[in-house]
Scaffold this motif. Structure first.
Motif, PDB file in Angstrom:
ATOM      1  N   ILE A   1       9.566  60.076 -22.965  1.00 34.37           N
ATOM      2  CA  ILE A   1       8.139  60.422 -23.062  1.00 34.37           C
ATOM      3  C   ILE A   1       7.383  59.344 -23.841  1.00 34.37           C
ATOM      4  O   ILE A   1       6.298  58.911 -23.437  1.00 34.37           O
ATOM      5  CB  ILE A   1       7.955  61.802 -23.734  1.00 34.37           C
ATOM      6  N   MET A   2       7.962  58.881 -24.949  1.00 31.86           N
ATOM      7  CA  MET A   2       7.275  57.899 -25.785  1.00 31.86           C
ATOM      8  C   MET A   2       7.220  56.522 -25.138  1.00 31.86           C
ATOM      9  O   MET A   2       6.275  55.768 -25.342  1.00 31.86           O
ATOM     10  CB  MET A   2       7.948  57.795 -27.156  1.00 31.86           C
ATOM     11  N   LEU A   3       8.243  56.169 -24.353  1.00 25.95           N
ATOM     12  CA  LEU A   3       8.267  54.860 -23.701  1.00 25.95           C
ATOM     13  C   LEU A   3       7.474  54.847 -22.388  1.00 25.95           C
ATOM     14  O   LEU A   3       7.265  53.785 -21.804  1.00 25.95           O
ATOM     15  CB  LEU A   3       9.710  54.428 -23.422  1.00 25.95           C
ATOM     16  N   GLY A   4       7.024  56.028 -21.953  1.00 24.04           N
ATOM     17  CA  GLY A   4       6.345  56.119 -20.657  1.00 24.04           C
ATOM     18  C   GLY A   4       5.079  55.284 -20.581  1.00 24.04           C
ATOM     19  O   GLY A   4       4.804  54.632 -19.560  1.00 24.04           O
ATOM     20  N   GLY A   5       4.274  55.271 -21.657  1.00 28.59           N
ATOM     21  CA  GLY A   5       3.006  54.546 -21.631  1.00 28.59           C
ATOM     22  C   GLY A   5       3.183  53.053 -21.465  1.00 28.59           C
ATOM     23  O   GLY A   5       2.552  52.428 -20.600  1.00 28.59           O
ATOM     24  N   VAL A   6       4.038  52.444 -22.304  1.00 21.30           N
ATOM     25  CA  VAL A   6       4.226  50.994 -22.224  1.00 21.30           C
ATOM     26  C   VAL A   6       4.939  50.614 -20.928  1.00 21.30           C
ATOM     27  O   VAL A   6       4.694  49.542 -20.369  1.00 21.30           O
ATOM     28  CB  VAL A   6       4.987  50.458 -23.452  1.00 21.30           C
ATOM     29  N   THR A   7       5.819  51.494 -20.442  1.00 15.49           N
ATOM     30  CA  THR A   7       6.493  51.223 -19.168  1.00 15.49           C
ATOM     31  C   THR A   7       5.475  51.108 -18.048  1.00 15.49           C
ATOM     32  O   THR A   7       5.541  50.187 -17.218  1.00 15.49           O
ATOM     33  CB  THR A   7       7.514  52.338 -18.846  1.00 15.49           C
ATOM     34  N   VAL A   8       4.513  52.023 -18.026  1.00 12.88           N
ATOM     35  CA  VAL A   8       3.456  51.970 -17.010  1.00 12.88           C
ATOM     36  C   VAL A   8       2.634  50.692 -17.162  1.00 12.88           C
ATOM     37  O   VAL A   8       2.268  50.048 -16.174  1.00 12.88           O
ATOM     38  CB  VAL A   8       2.548  53.214 -17.105  1.00 12.88           C
ATOM     39  N   ASN A   9       2.338  50.284 -18.411  1.00 12.42           N
ATOM     40  CA  ASN A   9       1.572  49.056 -18.642  1.00 12.42           C
ATOM     41  C   ASN A   9       2.257  47.840 -18.035  1.00 12.42           C
ATOM     42  O   ASN A   9       1.620  47.016 -17.368  1.00 12.42           O
ATOM     43  CB  ASN A   9       1.351  48.823 -20.133  1.00 12.42           C
ATOM     44  N   PHE A  10       3.557  47.720 -18.274  1.00  9.32           N
ATOM     45  CA  PHE A  10       4.281  46.562 -17.747  1.00  9.32           C
ATOM     46  C   PHE A  10       4.403  46.624 -16.223  1.00  9.32           C
ATOM     47  O   PHE A  10       4.222  45.618 -15.538  1.00  9.32           O
ATOM     48  CB  PHE A  10       5.661  46.460 -18.404  1.00  9.32           C
ATOM     49  N   ILE A  11       4.695  47.808 -15.690  1.00  3.45           N
ATOM     50  CA  ILE A  11       4.792  47.955 -14.230  1.00  3.45           C
ATOM     51  C   ILE A  11       3.457  47.625 -13.583  1.00  3.45           C
ATOM     52  O   ILE A  11       3.387  46.924 -12.562  1.00  3.45           O
ATOM     53  CB  ILE A  11       5.248  49.380 -13.861  1.00  3.45           C
ATOM     54  N   LEU A  12       2.363  48.135 -14.183  1.00  2.00           N
ATOM     55  CA  LEU A  12       1.026  47.865 -13.641  1.00  2.00           C
ATOM     56  C   LEU A  12       0.743  46.369 -13.592  1.00  2.00           C
ATOM     57  O   LEU A  12       0.252  45.849 -12.582  1.00  2.00           O
ATOM     58  CB  LEU A  12      -0.034  48.566 -14.499  1.00  2.00           C
ATOM     59  N   ALA A  13       1.040  45.652 -14.690  1.00  4.61           N
ATOM     60  CA  ALA A  13       0.774  44.213 -14.729  1.00  4.61           C
ATOM     61  C   ALA A  13       1.536  43.482 -13.633  1.00  4.61           C
ATOM     62  O   ALA A  13       0.967  42.648 -12.912  1.00  4.61           O
ATOM     63  CB  ALA A  13       1.154  43.652 -16.102  1.00  4.61           C
ATOM     64  N   PHE A  14       2.818  43.799 -13.469  1.00  2.07           N
ATOM     65  CA  PHE A  14       3.616  43.129 -12.444  1.00  2.07           C
ATOM     66  C   PHE A  14       3.121  43.481 -11.040  1.00  2.07           C
ATOM     67  O   PHE A  14       3.085  42.622 -10.156  1.00  2.07           O
ATOM     68  CB  PHE A  14       5.097  43.477 -12.615  1.00  2.07           C
ATOM     69  N   LEU A  15       2.719  44.731 -10.825  1.00  2.00           N
ATOM     70  CA  LEU A  15       2.171  45.115  -9.515  1.00  2.00           C
ATOM     71  C   LEU A  15       0.874  44.373  -9.216  1.00  2.00           C
ATOM     72  O   LEU A  15       0.623  43.958  -8.073  1.00  2.00           O
ATOM     73  CB  LEU A  15       1.941  46.629  -9.462  1.00  2.00           C
TER      74      LEU A  15
ATOM     75  N   LYS B   1       6.225  37.515 -15.629  1.00  2.00           N
ATOM     76  CA  LYS B   1       7.175  37.113 -16.666  1.00  2.00           C
ATOM     77  C   LYS B   1       6.594  35.994 -17.531  1.00  2.00           C
ATOM     78  O   LYS B   1       6.701  36.009 -18.759  1.00  2.00           O
ATOM     79  CB  LYS B   1       8.484  36.644 -16.027  1.00  2.00           C
ATOM     80  N   GLU B   2       5.943  35.014 -16.878  1.00  3.23           N
ATOM     81  CA  GLU B   2       5.331  33.905 -17.620  1.00  3.23           C
ATOM     82  C   GLU B   2       4.260  34.406 -18.584  1.00  3.23           C
ATOM     83  O   GLU B   2       4.178  33.952 -19.723  1.00  3.23           O
ATOM     84  CB  GLU B   2       4.725  32.893 -16.641  1.00  3.23           C
TER      85      GLU B   2
ATOM     86  N   VAL C   1       5.985  36.325 -21.535  1.00  8.58           N
ATOM     87  CA  VAL C   1       6.602  35.385 -22.485  1.00  8.58           C
ATOM     88  C   VAL C   1       5.517  34.641 -23.256  1.00  8.58           C
ATOM     89  O   VAL C   1       5.620  34.448 -24.468  1.00  8.58           O
ATOM     90  CB  VAL C   1       7.531  34.397 -21.740  1.00  8.58           C
ATOM     91  N   GLY C   2       4.466  34.224 -22.548  1.00 10.55           N
ATOM     92  CA  GLY C   2       3.378  33.497 -23.192  1.00 10.55           C
ATOM     93  C   GLY C   2       2.676  34.329 -24.240  1.00 10.55           C
ATOM     94  O   GLY C   2       2.364  33.836 -25.335  1.00 10.55           O
ATOM     95  N   TYR C   3       2.445  35.621 -23.942  1.00  8.53           N
ATOM     96  CA  TYR C   3       1.781  36.476 -24.919  1.00  8.53           C
ATOM     97  C   TYR C   3       2.700  36.745 -26.109  1.00  8.53           C
ATOM     98  O   TYR C   3       2.239  36.806 -27.257  1.00  8.53           O
ATOM     99  CB  TYR C   3       1.340  37.797 -24.293  1.00  8.53           C
ATOM    100  N   GLY C   4       3.996  36.888 -25.832  1.00 13.67           N
ATOM    101  CA  GLY C   4       4.956  37.068 -26.926  1.00 13.67           C
ATOM    102  C   GLY C   4       4.939  35.867 -27.863  1.00 13.67           C
ATOM    103  O   GLY C   4       5.004  36.018 -29.094  1.00 13.67           O
ATOM    104  N   ARG C   5       4.814  34.666 -27.290  1.00 13.41           N
ATOM    105  CA  ARG C   5       4.750  33.454 -28.098  1.00 13.41           C
ATOM    106  C   ARG C   5       3.477  33.432 -28.957  1.00 13.41           C
ATOM    107  O   ARG C   5       3.500  33.069 -30.128  1.00 13.41           O
ATOM    108  CB  ARG C   5       4.791  32.234 -27.179  1.00 13.41           C
ATOM    109  N   GLN C   6       2.352  33.858 -28.352  1.00 18.71           N
ATOM    110  CA  GLN C   6       1.094  33.911 -29.104  1.00 18.71           C
ATOM    111  C   GLN C   6       1.182  34.911 -30.254  1.00 18.71           C
ATOM    112  O   GLN C   6       0.708  34.637 -31.362  1.00 18.71           O
ATOM    113  CB  GLN C   6      -0.051  34.299 -28.166  1.00 18.71           C
ATOM    114  N   LEU C   7       1.795  36.064 -29.972  1.00 20.81           N
ATOM    115  CA  LEU C   7       1.906  37.106 -31.000  1.00 20.81           C
ATOM    116  C   LEU C   7       2.757  36.620 -32.168  1.00 20.81           C
ATOM    117  O   LEU C   7       2.436  36.868 -33.341  1.00 20.81           O
ATOM    118  CB  LEU C   7       2.521  38.367 -30.379  1.00 20.81           C
ATOM    119  N   LYS C   8       3.813  35.891 -31.846  1.00 16.20           N
ATOM    120  CA  LYS C   8       4.671  35.335 -32.896  1.00 16.20           C
ATOM    121  C   LYS C   8       3.880  34.369 -33.774  1.00 16.20           C
ATOM    122  O   LYS C   8       4.017  34.365 -35.003  1.00 16.20           O
ATOM    123  CB  LYS C   8       5.868  34.621 -32.263  1.00 16.20           C
TER     124      LYS C   8
END
Length: 464
Positions: free
Chosen positions: A120-134, A346-347, A350-357
């Motif tokens: 239930i708790m992971l459902g929101g972020v899972t949808v976010n990532f699936i939506l972006a890839f779609l 994926k790019e 990864v790019g946003y992860g690098r910015q967040l770091k």
């Protein structure tokens, strides 16, 4: 002279641009919030957990719209800072201590097995990532790829930012690789890659050189009051229009291309601009291409080193015809678009992860670029573009997913952290501990919101 008619036309255009940007901003935000909350709502219902509220935006004190269907109240709040689902028996932003003081009920979140609560708790972020890839898959199928092969850039790139120029990259340099990745295509991603880069290999005067960007490069860029894209293509100087008080209104015409000035050949706009900025208050001979014919004119440069013209542009086919660049477009079938979209997603991830770091590394200065709702609003274009809208929505979906995964109480990632602790140790944190953790999380979130939106206000005041 500015007439009343011109004033109202300009005012109308400005208002319409704001309306278009705001419409895209609210549509994108609403779509992301609803789908994120559906990611929590659907598994909650599948596991027979009661959902008391499903809200777009926050309904502090009152709602704009609300309707109860079954056991759930669906509504729209007045404060567009997010949305939420209120799940029975869960310590969340509602801080409903009265409900938590009662004995657990079978339909409550706290009564469900840990693995169900985790889903239930992971459902929101899972949808976010699936939506972006779609979205990226759909964009690859609908729009294909529009790009310029890097080997087409014979005379190097145009450095449009003082920040990267000071770092050692100059106009006329060819960008060979960024952080070890060979650049085969010049497209919109190039500036994002440069912004977080450590090393850039360039070719200057036929020789390859490695430029190491300073650690605080991104922070220096944010501090630059005259921010622009780091690099761009070198384009011809095209006259887009002339003001009524332009000293060259009789010498130049719209769509003229300046090919030489002061006896110096000027194939590119940057060459013309460098010349006129260094020759204020002078009359100079020039050559222009007008209706495919060459004309000799005399130009007056004003005291500010300007010609008094608006810059224009050429269509891709005209750039190719004049021997500048041959752009490429690659279209994909439905099945071909899937791996292309997945790779693009994926790019971006990864790019946003690098910015967040970098943001959480103070020495980089990247935290200065953190923005709030105004910063998000500003990235939408003034004119409606579905391609731009979907591209921005996809990256915002990735950002929302990543941010919600941060292990901060009150965010999905905080709940996941405590659930994983429970599953590993087989010890459930007490309700009192969770209440305190939630409160700490709220303080942190409010601090982050104030910092991000405070940054927006500071930039607006400082003109950055």
């Amino acid at each position: 002279m500015v007439t009343r008619k011109h004033y109202f036309c300009a005012h109308y255009i400005y208002v319409m641009e704001i309306v278009i940007k705001l419409s895209q901003f609210l549509l994108s935000l609403s779509l992301l919030i609803i789908l994120h909350e559906l990611g929590h709502f659907i598994p909650a219902k599948l596991f027979k957990t009661r959902v008391e509220k499903f809200y777009l935006f926050f309904d502090i004190k009152f709602s704009l719209v609300k309707k109860k269907i079954g056991e759930t109240v669906y509504g729209i709040g007045w404060l567009p800072l997010g949305g939420y689902v209120k799940i029975s028996g869960m310590i969340d932003e509602s801080m409903d201590k009265e409900q938590m003081a009662l004995p657990p009920q079978p339909w409550e979140f706290r009564s469900k097995p840990a693995w169900q609560r985790l889903i239930i708790m992971l459902g929101g972020v899972t949808v976010n990532f699936i939506l972006a890839f779609l979205i990226y898959i759909g964009m690859a199928y609908a729009y294909g790829d529009f790009y310029l092969n890097n080997d087409q850039i014979k005379d190097g790139v145009w450095i449009t930012s003082k920040t990267i120029e000071k770092a050692g990259i100059k106009t006329g340099d060819k960008i060979v690789s960024i952080d070890g990745e060979n650049i085969t295509r010049f497209d919109n991603s190039i500036n994002g890659k440069l912004l977080t880069a450590k090393t850039v290999v360039i070719e200057r005067d036929g020789q390859k050189q490695t430029v190491t960007l300073p650690k605080n490069f991104i922070g220096t860029y944010v501090d630059d009051a005259n921010k622009s894209a780091l690099v761009g293509l070198r384009m011809p100087f095209v006259v887009g229009g002339l003001s009524d008080d332009s000293p060259n209104k009789n010498a130049l015409q719209k769509k003229d291309i300046i090919t030489s000035i002061g006896g110096m050949p000027t194939r590119y706009m940057d060459q013309v601009m460098a010349f006129i900025e260094s020759h204020p208050n002078q009359k100079v001979p020039a050559t222009v291409v007008r209706n495919e014919k060459t004309e000799n004119v005399t130009l007056q440069i004003n005291d500010k080193g300007k010609l008094g013209v608006a810059l224009g542009s050429l269509k891709e086919e005209n750039l190719a015809k004049l021997g500048y660049y041959n752009f490429s477009r690659e279209n994909y079938g439905f099945f071909e678009s899937i791996p292309v979209g997945l790779e693009r997603g994926k790019e971006q991830l990864v790019g946003y992860g690098r910015q967040l770091k970098m943001i959480f590394t103070p020495s980089t200065g990247a935290y200065k670029g953190v923005g709030g709702f105004k910063a998000i609003f500003d990235i939408f274009p003034n004119s409606w573009s579905w391609e731009a809208f979907w591209g921005i929505t996809a990256i915002l979906s990735i950002m929302l997913g990543v941010m919600n995964l941060l292990p901060i109480p009150a965010l999905d990632g905080g709940h996941v952290m405590f659930l994983l602790y429970e599953m590993i140790t087989r010890r459930k944190p007490s309700d009192k501990f969770m209440e305190h953790a939630q409160l700490v999380g709220f303080v942190l979130l409010i601090g982050l919101l104030l910092f991000a939106n405070g940054n927006d206000i500071y930039k607006a005041i400082a003109g950055k």
